[in-house]
Scaffold this active site. Structure first.
Site, PDB file in Angstrom:
ATOM      1  N   SER A 138       1.553  -4.408  -6.725  1.00  0.00           N
ATOM      2  CA  SER A 138       0.798  -4.610  -5.497  1.00  0.00           C
ATOM      3  C   SER A 138      -0.230  -3.511  -5.352  1.00  0.00           C
ATOM      4  O   SER A 138      -0.041  -2.388  -5.856  1.00  0.00           O
ATOM      5  CB  SER A 138       1.729  -4.594  -4.279  1.00  0.00           C
ATOM      6  OG  SER A 138       1.004  -4.622  -3.068  1.00  0.00           O
ATOM      7  N   TYR A 150       8.086  -0.828   1.673  1.00  0.00           N
ATOM      8  CA  TYR A 150       7.730  -1.796   0.619  1.00  0.00           C
ATOM      9  C   TYR A 150       6.727  -1.169  -0.341  1.00  0.00           C
ATOM     10  O   TYR A 150       6.860  -1.287  -1.567  1.00  0.00           O
ATOM     11  CB  TYR A 150       7.131  -3.053   1.251  1.00  0.00           C
ATOM     12  CG  TYR A 150       6.426  -3.950   0.262  1.00  0.00           C
ATOM     13  CD1 TYR A 150       7.134  -4.793  -0.571  1.00  0.00           C
ATOM     14  CD2 TYR A 150       5.032  -3.951   0.164  1.00  0.00           C
ATOM     15  CE1 TYR A 150       6.491  -5.614  -1.485  1.00  0.00           C
ATOM     16  CE2 TYR A 150       4.372  -4.770  -0.739  1.00  0.00           C
ATOM     17  CZ  TYR A 150       5.110  -5.602  -1.561  1.00  0.00           C
ATOM     18  OH  TYR A 150       4.461  -6.406  -2.458  1.00  0.00           O
TER      19      TYR A 150
END
Length: 233
Positions: A138, A150
């Protein structure tokens, strides 16, 4: 058909994983996809017309026995393994100072341990085919965001990709980290709504993954960061 490449995709029943599976099937690959939800996998297979080149496997990407079983069953079914795509993952969409602890353990195990388990379970088969490991990371693994747990898991994936590359390149195995920005997928379901602004589609990320997989022998695409125009971070 027996000589066509074989890919194993974790979290392949929806979103980016499903988009990659569709593209590879269209290109003549044989594909195994894993996921925790049997109903979702069944629906995905039915949507595609249950093609002969698709194998769906219920399993947990964060449990080694389940991952090893998926690798073994893929090789038993298709006779080889050319690519693994570590796509399974999710976000709790909260912060380290104010978040709900309940989801953190599962998120860390799925997002960080899961890719490492897939590499460990598949590396011997990938050595034989001089194949490729694809890790779906990501942008959050490159750009710090306040309190983002996250994001911390995706920083770990960024490090895992390069650490793995440095070891397995001598075996002839390639490693590609695909780091998407904001993508319109079920990733946002637990968030409650899509984020503002333009979002990429799962198919657009799949294009990047399949492009990296399709490089000529001897070429190793290592890091691809893909953002929608308008995403500043």
């Amino acid at each position: 058909m027996n000589d066509s490449p074989v890919a194993l995709i974790t979290g392949g029943g929806s979103g980016i994983g499903a988009a990659v599976a569709r593209r590879l099937l269209d290109d003549g690959h044989r594909v195994a996809v894993t996921g925790r939800g049997e109903e979702r996998l069944r629906g995905f297979a039915e949507e595609l017309g249950r093609p002969d080149g698709l194998l769906t496997l219920v399993g947990n990407a964060a449990e080694y026995g389940s991952v090893q079983s998926a690798v073994d069953r893929t090789i038993k079914e298709y006779g080889r393994l050319d690519t693994v795509v570590a796509n399974a993952g999710f976000a709790t969409h909260d912060s380290v100072a104010e978040g709900d602890l309940a989801g953190w353990t599962e998120m860390v195990l799925t997002n960080v341990l899961g890719p490492a388990l897939l590499i460990r379970a598949s590396i011997d088969a990938l050595k034989e085919t001089r194949g490729r490991i694809v890790l779906v990371g990501s942008v959050a693994g490159f750009v710090p965001t306040p309190g983002n747990v996250y994001g911390a898991t995706k920083w770990a994936v960024t490090g895992l990709a390069e650490n793995t590359r440095r070891q397995v390149t001598e075996f002839g195995v390639g490693v590609t980290l695909i780091a998407p920005g904001r993508v319109e997928t079920p990733f946002w379901d637990s968030y409650g709504s899509l984020p503002p602004g333009h979002l990429l589609t799962a198919d657009q990320i799949a294009d990047s993954i399949v492009w990296a997989m399709g490089q000529p022998p001897g070429v190793d695409i290592n890091t691809v960061v893909v953002r929608p125009i308008g995403q500043p971070n």
